[in-house]
Write a protein that holds these residues in place. Structure first.
Motif, PDB file in Angstrom:
ATOM      1  N   MET A   1     101.908  64.814 -75.436  1.00 13.77           N
ATOM      2  CA  MET A   1     100.907  65.159 -76.723  1.00 13.77           C
ATOM      3  C   MET A   1     100.155  63.938 -77.115  1.00 13.77           C
ATOM      4  SD  MET A   1     101.729  67.508 -80.041  1.00 13.77           S
ATOM      5  CE  MET A   1     101.783  66.423 -81.591  1.00 13.77           C
ATOM      6  N   LEU A   2     100.525  62.836 -77.321  1.00 13.99           N
ATOM      7  CA  LEU A   2      99.939  61.873 -77.649  1.00 13.99           C
ATOM      8  C   LEU A   2      99.073  61.135 -76.642  1.00 13.99           C
ATOM      9  CD1 LEU A   2     102.743  59.741 -80.072  1.00 13.99           C
ATOM     10  CD2 LEU A   2     100.652  61.111 -80.834  1.00 13.99           C
ATOM     11  N   ALA A   3      99.651  61.265 -75.258  1.00 17.56           N
ATOM     12  CA  ALA A   3      98.618  60.898 -74.318  1.00 17.56           C
ATOM     13  C   ALA A   3      97.651  61.472 -74.257  1.00 17.56           C
ATOM     14  CB  ALA A   3      99.255  60.851 -73.093  1.00 17.56           C
ATOM     15  N   GLY A   4      97.593  62.682 -74.340  1.00 15.19           N
ATOM     16  CA  GLY A   4      96.453  63.645 -74.239  1.00 15.19           C
ATOM     17  C   GLY A   4      95.324  63.425 -75.351  1.00 15.19           C
ATOM     18  N   PHE A   5      96.117  62.908 -76.525  1.00 18.53           N
ATOM     19  CA  PHE A   5      95.287  62.656 -77.841  1.00 18.53           C
ATOM     20  C   PHE A   5      94.476  61.265 -77.423  1.00 18.53           C
ATOM     21  CE2 PHE A   5      94.649  60.770 -81.962  1.00 18.53           C
ATOM     22  CZ  PHE A   5      93.646  61.693 -82.756  1.00 18.53           C
ATOM     23  N   LYS A   6      95.220  60.471 -76.982  1.00 15.06           N
ATOM     24  CA  LYS A   6      94.577  59.263 -76.450  1.00 15.06           C
ATOM     25  C   LYS A   6      93.596  59.207 -75.476  1.00 15.06           C
ATOM     26  CE  LYS A   6      95.687  55.424 -73.653  1.00 15.06           C
ATOM     27  NZ  LYS A   6      96.404  55.034 -72.613  1.00 15.06           N
ATOM     28  N   ASP A   7      93.692  60.098 -74.478  1.00 15.43           N
ATOM     29  CA  ASP A   7      92.545  60.243 -73.450  1.00 15.43           C
ATOM     30  C   ASP A   7      91.484  60.912 -74.128  1.00 15.43           C
ATOM     31  OD1 ASP A   7      94.332  59.274 -71.625  1.00 15.43           O
ATOM     32  OD2 ASP A   7      94.899  61.289 -70.781  1.00 15.43           O
ATOM     33  N   PHE A   8      91.725  61.904 -75.045  1.00 15.73           N
ATOM     34  CA  PHE A   8      90.438  62.462 -75.719  1.00 15.73           C
ATOM     35  C   PHE A   8      89.607  61.480 -76.684  1.00 15.73           C
ATOM     36  CE2 PHE A   8      89.052  64.350 -79.772  1.00 15.73           C
ATOM     37  CZ  PHE A   8      87.995  65.180 -79.422  1.00 15.73           C
ATOM     38  N   LEU A   9      90.320  60.626 -77.333  1.00 15.33           N
ATOM     39  CA  LEU A   9      89.908  59.704 -77.914  1.00 15.33           C
ATOM     40  C   LEU A   9      88.974  58.600 -77.372  1.00 15.33           C
ATOM     41  CD1 LEU A   9      92.115  59.041 -80.773  1.00 15.33           C
ATOM     42  CD2 LEU A   9      90.066  60.315 -80.912  1.00 15.33           C
ATOM     43  N   MET A  10      89.627  58.358 -76.034  1.00 12.45           N
ATOM     44  CA  MET A  10      89.049  57.330 -75.221  1.00 12.45           C
ATOM     45  C   MET A  10      88.073  57.672 -74.505  1.00 12.45           C
ATOM     46  SD  MET A  10      90.471  54.598 -76.070  1.00 12.45           S
ATOM     47  CE  MET A  10      90.744  53.374 -75.215  1.00 12.45           C
ATOM     48  N   ARG A  11      87.477  58.839 -74.419  1.00 12.24           N
ATOM     49  CA  ARG A  11      86.216  59.427 -73.884  1.00 12.24           C
ATOM     50  C   ARG A  11      84.974  58.777 -74.375  1.00 12.24           C
ATOM     51  NH1 ARG A  11      86.948  65.929 -73.509  1.00 12.24           N
ATOM     52  NH2 ARG A  11      88.939  65.982 -72.492  1.00 12.24           N
ATOM     53  N   GLY A  12      84.205  58.480 -73.755  1.00 12.09           N
ATOM     54  CA  GLY A  12      82.964  57.675 -74.045  1.00 12.09           C
ATOM     55  C   GLY A  12      82.196  58.527 -75.066  1.00 12.09           C
ATOM     56  N   ASN A  13      82.008  59.603 -74.657  1.00 10.42           N
ATOM     57  CA  ASN A  13      80.903  60.616 -75.526  1.00 10.42           C
ATOM     58  C   ASN A  13      81.854  60.879 -76.985  1.00 10.42           C
ATOM     59  OD1 ASN A  13      82.987  62.096 -74.697  1.00 10.42           O
ATOM     60  ND2 ASN A  13      81.605  63.797 -73.766  1.00 10.42           N
ATOM     61  N   VAL A  14      83.013  61.060 -76.918  1.00 16.20           N
ATOM     62  CA  VAL A  14      83.538  61.340 -78.237  1.00 16.20           C
ATOM     63  C   VAL A  14      83.513  60.097 -79.256  1.00 16.20           C
ATOM     64  CG1 VAL A  14      85.564  61.835 -79.579  1.00 16.20           C
ATOM     65  CG2 VAL A  14      85.100  63.051 -77.269  1.00 16.20           C
ATOM     66  N   VAL A  15      83.614  58.924 -78.435  1.00 15.80           N
ATOM     67  CA  VAL A  15      83.690  57.607 -79.384  1.00 15.80           C
ATOM     68  C   VAL A  15      82.240  57.541 -79.988  1.00 15.80           C
ATOM     69  CG1 VAL A  15      83.807  55.109 -79.052  1.00 15.80           C
ATOM     70  CG2 VAL A  15      85.621  56.573 -78.299  1.00 15.80           C
ATOM     71  N   ASP A  16      81.307  57.446 -78.928  1.00 15.47           N
ATOM     72  CA  ASP A  16      79.921  57.376 -79.223  1.00 15.47           C
ATOM     73  C   ASP A  16      79.162  58.409 -80.319  1.00 15.47           C
ATOM     74  OD1 ASP A  16      79.806  55.370 -77.338  1.00 15.47           O
ATOM     75  OD2 ASP A  16      78.770  56.754 -75.965  1.00 15.47           O
ATOM     76  N   LEU A  17      79.728  59.630 -80.224  1.00 18.65           N
ATOM     77  CA  LEU A  17      79.296  60.379 -81.441  1.00 18.65           C
ATOM     78  C   LEU A  17      79.744  60.238 -82.604  1.00 18.65           C
ATOM     79  CD1 LEU A  17      77.835  63.180 -81.943  1.00 18.65           C
ATOM     80  CD2 LEU A  17      79.776  64.324 -81.340  1.00 18.65           C
ATOM     81  N   ALA A  18      81.317  59.678 -82.527  1.00 22.12           N
ATOM     82  CA  ALA A  18      81.726  59.382 -83.722  1.00 22.12           C
ATOM     83  C   ALA A  18      80.932  58.141 -84.668  1.00 22.12           C
ATOM     84  CB  ALA A  18      83.291  59.306 -83.813  1.00 22.12           C
ATOM     85  N   VAL A  19      80.859  57.240 -83.843  1.00 25.81           N
ATOM     86  CA  VAL A  19      80.033  56.284 -84.227  1.00 25.81           C
ATOM     87  C   VAL A  19      78.631  56.424 -84.729  1.00 25.81           C
ATOM     88  CG1 VAL A  19      79.049  53.906 -83.272  1.00 25.81           C
ATOM     89  CG2 VAL A  19      81.448  54.430 -82.900  1.00 25.81           C
ATOM     90  N   ALA A  20      78.087  57.140 -83.994  1.00 24.55           N
ATOM     91  CA  ALA A  20      76.690  57.325 -84.387  1.00 24.55           C
ATOM     92  C   ALA A  20      76.522  58.347 -85.665  1.00 24.55           C
ATOM     93  CB  ALA A  20      75.800  58.067 -83.215  1.00 24.55           C
ATOM     94  N   VAL A  21      77.216  59.190 -86.052  1.00 26.15           N
ATOM     95  CA  VAL A  21      77.198  60.237 -86.880  1.00 26.15           C
ATOM     96  C   VAL A  21      77.863  59.577 -88.138  1.00 26.15           C
ATOM     97  CG1 VAL A  21      77.986  62.577 -87.849  1.00 26.15           C
ATOM     98  CG2 VAL A  21      77.031  62.173 -85.329  1.00 26.15           C
ATOM     99  N   VAL A  22      79.188  59.362 -87.987  1.00 26.94           N
ATOM    100  CA  VAL A  22      79.970  59.022 -89.228  1.00 26.94           C
ATOM    101  C   VAL A  22      79.576  57.692 -89.631  1.00 26.94           C
ATOM    102  CG1 VAL A  22      82.284  58.744 -90.173  1.00 26.94           C
ATOM    103  CG2 VAL A  22      81.906  60.469 -88.546  1.00 26.94           C
ATOM    104  N   ILE A  23      79.881  56.575 -88.701  1.00 24.09           N
ATOM    105  CA  ILE A  23      79.901  55.289 -89.444  1.00 24.09           C
ATOM    106  C   ILE A  23      78.379  54.812 -89.551  1.00 24.09           C
ATOM    107  CG2 ILE A  23      80.477  52.718 -88.781  1.00 24.09           C
ATOM    108  CD1 ILE A  23      82.659  54.703 -89.356  1.00 24.09           C
ATOM    109  N   GLY A  24      77.575  55.269 -88.606  1.00 27.83           N
ATOM    110  CA  GLY A  24      76.058  55.124 -88.674  1.00 27.83           C
ATOM    111  C   GLY A  24      75.322  55.611 -90.060  1.00 27.83           C
ATOM    112  N   THR A  25      75.856  56.816 -90.374  1.00 25.31           N
ATOM    113  CA  THR A  25      75.159  57.409 -91.586  1.00 25.31           C
ATOM    114  C   THR A  25      75.782  56.706 -92.993  1.00 25.31           C
ATOM    115  OG1 THR A  25      74.950  59.684 -90.427  1.00 25.31           O
ATOM    116  CG2 THR A  25      74.952  59.643 -92.781  1.00 25.31           C
TER     117      THR A  25
END
Length: 145
Positions: A1-25
């Motif tokens: 379960m944690l490995a799947g969560f890690k894979d989800f977080l390490m996807r480039g598009n998820v990280v980029d989206l989080a950076v652009a929306v949350v932290i950028g704003t």
């Protein structure tokens, strides 16, 4: 379960989206306050003595024809500061984390390597060793040329 969560977080598009929306704003508000409090007064020093600030008056005695240069410069400064912070504070560390903990893909074999592997497997099925199969394939190549 944690490995799947890690894979989800390490996807480039998820990280980029989080950076652009949350932290950028959130950081844009900080940079805007910085430019309004520090940069705008510094730019106003270069403007004329009127209240409009740094800019160009196209028609005398018509404030509606005043082209403001200060806000344009401020917007560029905002953009570059936000981009620099996002890159150096978030993207570089994430890239190093991906390099450290991310999975690396094995190099894909070339077409020639695949053909050699197929030849060797067929030779093995026929009871030949790989050297004999190579000699036969070279002989056939010279015959067809």
């Amino acid at each position: 379960m944690l490995a799947g969560f890690k894979d989800f977080l390490m996807r480039g598009n998820v990280v980029d989206l989080a950076v652009a929306v949350v932290i950028g704003t959130a950081f844009t508000a900080v940079v805007t306050a910085f430019t309004k409090g520090l940069i705008n007064p510094l730019l106003a020093m270069f403007g004329s003595t009127n209240e409009l600030g740094l800019g160009v008056q196209l028609v005398a005695d018509k404030p509606a024809t005043f082209i403001q240069i200060g806000p344009i410069i401020t917007a560029f400064i905002n953009f570059f500061v936000v981009a620099a912070v996002l890159y150096f504070v978030l993207m570089l560390p994430m890239k190093s984390l991906k390099n450290r903990f991310g999975t690396t893909k094995a190099a894909e074999p070339t077409e020639t390597e695949l053909l050699i592997e197929i030849r060797d497997l067929l030779a093995k099925q026929q009871g030949l060793d790989p050297e004999q199969a190579e000699a036969i394939s070279k002989e056939r190549a010279t015959e067809s040329a």
